[in-house]
Design a protein around this motif. Structure first.
Motif, PDB file in Angstrom:
ATOM      1  N   GLY A 138       0.837  -1.195   0.000  1.00  0.00           N
ATOM      2  CA  GLY A 138       0.000   0.000   0.000  1.00  0.00           C
ATOM      3  C   GLY A 138       0.866   1.237   0.000  1.00  0.00           C
ATOM      4  O   GLY A 138       1.746   1.399   0.843  1.00  0.00           O
ATOM      5  N   LEU A 139       0.642   2.131  -0.974  1.00  0.00           N
ATOM      6  CA  LEU A 139       1.413   3.371  -1.098  1.00  0.00           C
ATOM      7  C   LEU A 139       0.548   4.550  -0.668  1.00  0.00           C
ATOM      8  O   LEU A 139      -0.554   4.735  -1.183  1.00  0.00           O
ATOM      9  N   ALA A 140       1.056   5.349   0.252  1.00  0.00           N
ATOM     10  CA  ALA A 140       0.352   6.553   0.696  1.00  0.00           C
ATOM     11  C   ALA A 140       1.407   7.565   1.111  1.00  0.00           C
ATOM     12  O   ALA A 140       1.992   7.444   2.194  1.00  0.00           O
ATOM     13  N   ALA A 141       1.686   8.524   0.253  1.00  0.00           N
ATOM     14  CA  ALA A 141       2.739   9.495   0.559  1.00  0.00           C
ATOM     15  C   ALA A 141       2.506  10.140   1.918  1.00  0.00           C
ATOM     16  O   ALA A 141       3.426  10.275   2.724  1.00  0.00           O
ATOM     17  N   SER A 142       1.269  10.492   2.204  1.00  0.00           N
ATOM     18  CA  SER A 142       0.946  11.126   3.487  1.00  0.00           C
ATOM     19  C   SER A 142       1.001  10.126   4.632  1.00  0.00           C
ATOM     20  O   SER A 142       1.245  10.499   5.776  1.00  0.00           O
ATOM     21  N   GLY A 143       0.734   8.865   4.312  1.00  0.00           N
ATOM     22  CA  GLY A 143       0.697   7.835   5.329  1.00  0.00           C
ATOM     23  C   GLY A 143      -0.653   7.675   5.985  1.00  0.00           C
ATOM     24  O   GLY A 143      -0.797   6.944   6.960  1.00  0.00           O
ATOM     25  N   ARG A 144      -1.679   8.311   5.428  1.00  0.00           N
ATOM     26  CA  ARG A 144      -2.994   8.228   6.069  1.00  0.00           C
ATOM     27  C   ARG A 144      -4.146   8.070   5.085  1.00  0.00           C
ATOM     28  O   ARG A 144      -5.306   8.218   5.457  1.00  0.00           O
ATOM     29  N   THR A 145      -3.874   7.754   3.850  1.00  0.00           N
ATOM     30  CA  THR A 145      -4.918   7.634   2.835  1.00  0.00           C
ATOM     31  C   THR A 145      -5.880   6.500   3.207  1.00  0.00           C
ATOM     32  O   THR A 145      -5.471   5.338   3.318  1.00  0.00           O
ATOM     33  N   PRO A 146      -7.182   6.817   3.392  1.00  0.00           N
ATOM     34  CA  PRO A 146      -8.144   5.819   3.889  1.00  0.00           C
ATOM     35  C   PRO A 146      -8.261   4.566   3.023  1.00  0.00           C
ATOM     36  O   PRO A 146      -8.350   3.453   3.559  1.00  0.00           O
ATOM     37  N   TYR A 147      -8.271   4.700   1.692  1.00  0.00           N
ATOM     38  CA  TYR A 147      -8.448   3.491   0.878  1.00  0.00           C
ATOM     39  C   TYR A 147      -7.212   2.607   0.940  1.00  0.00           C
ATOM     40  O   TYR A 147      -7.302   1.390   0.775  1.00  0.00           O
ATOM     41  N   VAL A 148      -6.027   3.161   1.210  1.00  0.00           N
ATOM     42  CA  VAL A 148      -4.828   2.343   1.375  1.00  0.00           C
ATOM     43  C   VAL A 148      -4.934   1.561   2.685  1.00  0.00           C
ATOM     44  O   VAL A 148      -4.656   0.361   2.730  1.00  0.00           O
TER      45      VAL A 148
END
Length: 170
Positions: free
Chosen positions: A9-19
């Protein structure tokens, strides 16, 4: 999906709900989970068996994660895919050997790979590739193990596609 799968799972912010949702779902199915984020102590890291955090700092253009964050995540993806290729036996030494020569460009590439992997000359490599139906891994095993294409294919099958192991098989 099962325990033989890995989900990244990639999420630059680290908090993307779908990730987060994807990682939760993957874990529930038994898959190994990996998260990649560009901050420390992120939400997605809490849902990953293997959290990867690359604190890249703020972007030059606020909100434009395709700059530092996106580049860092792409580099991590490149490393993960390269490690995967090594793990599943698609390389020999530093050569990508799982090549099937299906066009002129790939025929030339496969011949050069066989030459480099075995130390043979270009003509011998070309002949081995012809006998191996254009499959570089088979040609390499043929030449290093001094066997037929059929025996090389059998060795590769027994070695689950790993060239180094196939060369060592009796």
């Amino acid at each position: 999906m099962n325990d033989r799968d890995t989900v990244v799972g990639l999420a630059a912010s680290g908090r993307t709900p779908y990730v987060v949702g994807g990682l939760k779902h993957a874990a529930a199915q038994g898959a190994v989970t990996v998260s990649v984020a560009c901050n420390r102590d992120t939400v997605v890291s809490r849902y990953a068996d293997i959290p990867i955090e690359i604190p890249t700092g703020p972007e030059v253009l606020t909100g434009s994660t395709r700059l530092k964050g996106g580049t860092a995540e792409k580099m991590v993806c490149n490393m993960l895919s390269t490690a995967s290729m090594v793990r599943v036996g698609k390389v020999y030494g530093n050569l990508m050997v799982d090549v099937r020569a299906s066009n002129e460009k790939l025929v030339d590439r496969a011949r050069r790979i066989v030459v480099e992997a075995t130390g043979t000359d270009a003509d011998t490599a070309a002949e081995a590739l012809r006998a191996a139906d254009g499959h570089a891994k088979t040609a390499i095993v043929m030449l290093l193990a001094r066997c037929t294409a059929e025996e090389a294919a059998r060795r590769l099958n027994l070695a689950h596609g790993d060239t180094r192991t196939a060369v060592g098989h009796p």
